[in-house]
Write an enzyme that holds these catalytic residues in place. Structure first.
Site, PDB file in Angstrom:
ATOM      1  N   CYS A  21       0.805  -1.254   0.096  1.00  0.00           N
ATOM      2  CA  CYS A  21      -0.124   0.050  -0.042  1.00  0.00           C
ATOM      3  C   CYS A  21       0.712   1.213   0.086  1.00  0.00           C
ATOM      4  O   CYS A  21       0.696   2.076  -0.512  1.00  0.00           O
ATOM      5  CB  CYS A  21      -0.780   0.107   1.383  1.00  0.00           C
ATOM      6  SG  CYS A  21      -1.977   1.474   1.287  1.00  0.00           S
ATOM      7  N   CYS A  74      -4.210  -1.777   5.597  1.00  0.00           N
ATOM      8  CA  CYS A  74      -3.888  -0.536   5.378  1.00  0.00           C
ATOM      9  C   CYS A  74      -5.207   0.142   4.736  1.00  0.00           C
ATOM     10  O   CYS A  74      -5.667  -0.046   3.556  1.00  0.00           O
ATOM     11  CB  CYS A  74      -2.777  -0.528   4.187  1.00  0.00           C
ATOM     12  SG  CYS A  74      -2.570   1.191   3.587  1.00  0.00           S
TER      13      CYS A  74
END
Length: 395
Positions: A100, A200
């Site tokens: 991410c 995330c």
């Protein structure tokens, strides 16, 4: 006045990052990344991103900075979620947080920030960035956060020099209690807010349930392997080259169901990972069972008793050549070179002494002490003192 876009996540760390930058005289803009609203894959009945974006908005209002939400859910699904499903299907365990940061926060998000005329992107990560000059060239160093308890440099182990050049980490020199103290002094709504768990930016998610929505459950057996099994009798072969020795030390052991006894059933080998203890639902053993291997082809899980079972430990790991990433390209090893570094194979693991060996097609990391639960798909990151210099996907 330089312009900084702060990724306001609705947590205390990014809130304080924005405040500190403002105090340092930057022109600060707050952006909230919305990375998920696919209702076909339900995550929970709560809607954390709404709550988080409201908190981010309230922080921006309190600081008097412009704020907007950017919807990156399409890119997130394609670059992170689809990748995760593919990896789990292959029996590997990806690290969505590292990805991410590489693919979303410091790439897609960064491009949006730069298009708004920003000079930098800032996040609430506990890590530090410094600069040095090597042969007349400016080089950025990524260093561990001052709070050893919260250091998050590992999650940024895939960043490049170009990404670091445009990044700021305002809370890297602070400890978590100090960050909370500043937030309380500033009367920010996030001061007491708990740290977010889960993927995330997806929010409060439990992985097996998330995966079950895409990967179909299928019943298989759980096999227990005895710690005295002959598979663990390693004979030292004298005529091996260094590369062959390392290959052997990093190889997965070829377990078969005939080696052990069936102790239970599971709903899909791809939901489980090496070293896992919870979620097996096997009773009646003298000690806890740990997963020592999974096989998605045969849909079998292999386990051993206690955390000191020999099946959990290996002396070395392998990284394919194109998966080796150097933040410090000037320190990269050439074919045939080796060097000692401190290495970790998961977040929060204490750094381990190891030697990196670069060969033509792959790199091997050989540890001074055997490591527990080396897991395919996870990232190994290597450090020189407190500087993270490179990383790679364990294969």
């Amino acid at each position: 006045m330089k312009r900084v876009v702060v990724g306001l996540s609705g947590g205390v760390d990014s809130s304080v990052a924005a405040y500190l930058l403002q105090k340092q005289g930057y022109e600060v803009i707050g952006l909230f990344m919305k990375n998920w609203h696919d209702d076909s894959v339900t995550i929970s009945n709560e809607c954390p991103w709404l709550e988080d974006s409201n908190d981010a908005l309230l922080v921006a209002e309190k600081l008097g900075i412009p704020f907007q939400t950017v919807d990156l859910s399409e890119q997130y699904k394609e670059k992170i979620v689809d990748y995760m499903f593919n990896e789990y299907e292959k029996g590997r365990t990806p690290n969505p947080d590292v990805l991410c940061n590489r693919e979303i926060k410091f790439d897609v998000f960064m491009k949006i920030a730069l298009s708004l005329g920003a000079d930098y992107v800032a996040t609430g990560h506990y890590c530090r960035k410094t600069e040095i000059e090597v042969n007349g060239e400016l080089i950025y160093q990524l260093k561990a956060g001052a709070d050893g308890n919260k250091d998050q440099s590992y999650f940024l182990c895939q960043l490049s020099q170009e990404q670091l050049a445009k990044s700021l980490f305002p809370i890297g020199e602070l400890t978590k209690p100090e960050v909370r103290e500043i937030a309380a002094e500033m009367d920010l709504i996030t001061a007491e807010k708990k740290d977010s768990q889960g993927l995330c930016f997806i929010g409060k998610v439990r992985l097996p349930e998330f995966l079950q929505q895409k990967l179909q459950p299928k019943e298989g057996v759980i096999i227990q392997i005895d710690k005295n099994d002959s598979i663990y009798d390693f004979e030292k072969k004298d005529d091996l080259s260094l590369e062959e020795e390392l290959k052997l030390a990093s190889k997965k052991l070829p377990y078969t169901p005939q080696m052990g006894k069936v102790v239970g059933k599971h709903q899909g080998a791809h939901y489980f990972t090496i070293g896992q203890r919870k979620g097996l639902n096997v009773g009646g053993t003298t000690d806890p069972l740990f997963i020592i291997a999974t096989n998605v082809e045969t849909n079998t899980i292999y386990t051993g008793l206690t955390s000191s079972h020999p099946g959990l430990f290996r002396k070395a790991l392998r990284i394919e050549k194109d998966e080796v990433h150097w933040i410090r390209k000037d320190l990269a090893l050439a074919n045939g070179e080796s060097k000692e570094f401190m290495v970790r194979i998961r977040y929060r693991q204490p750094l381990q002494k190891a030697t990196l060996y670069q060969f033509e097609k792959e790199m091997y990391i050989a540890f001074d002490e055997p490591q527990s639960a080396i897991t395919e798909g996870q990232f190994a990151a290597w450090y020189s003192d407190d500087e993270l210099v490179g990383s790679g996907v364990i294969s």
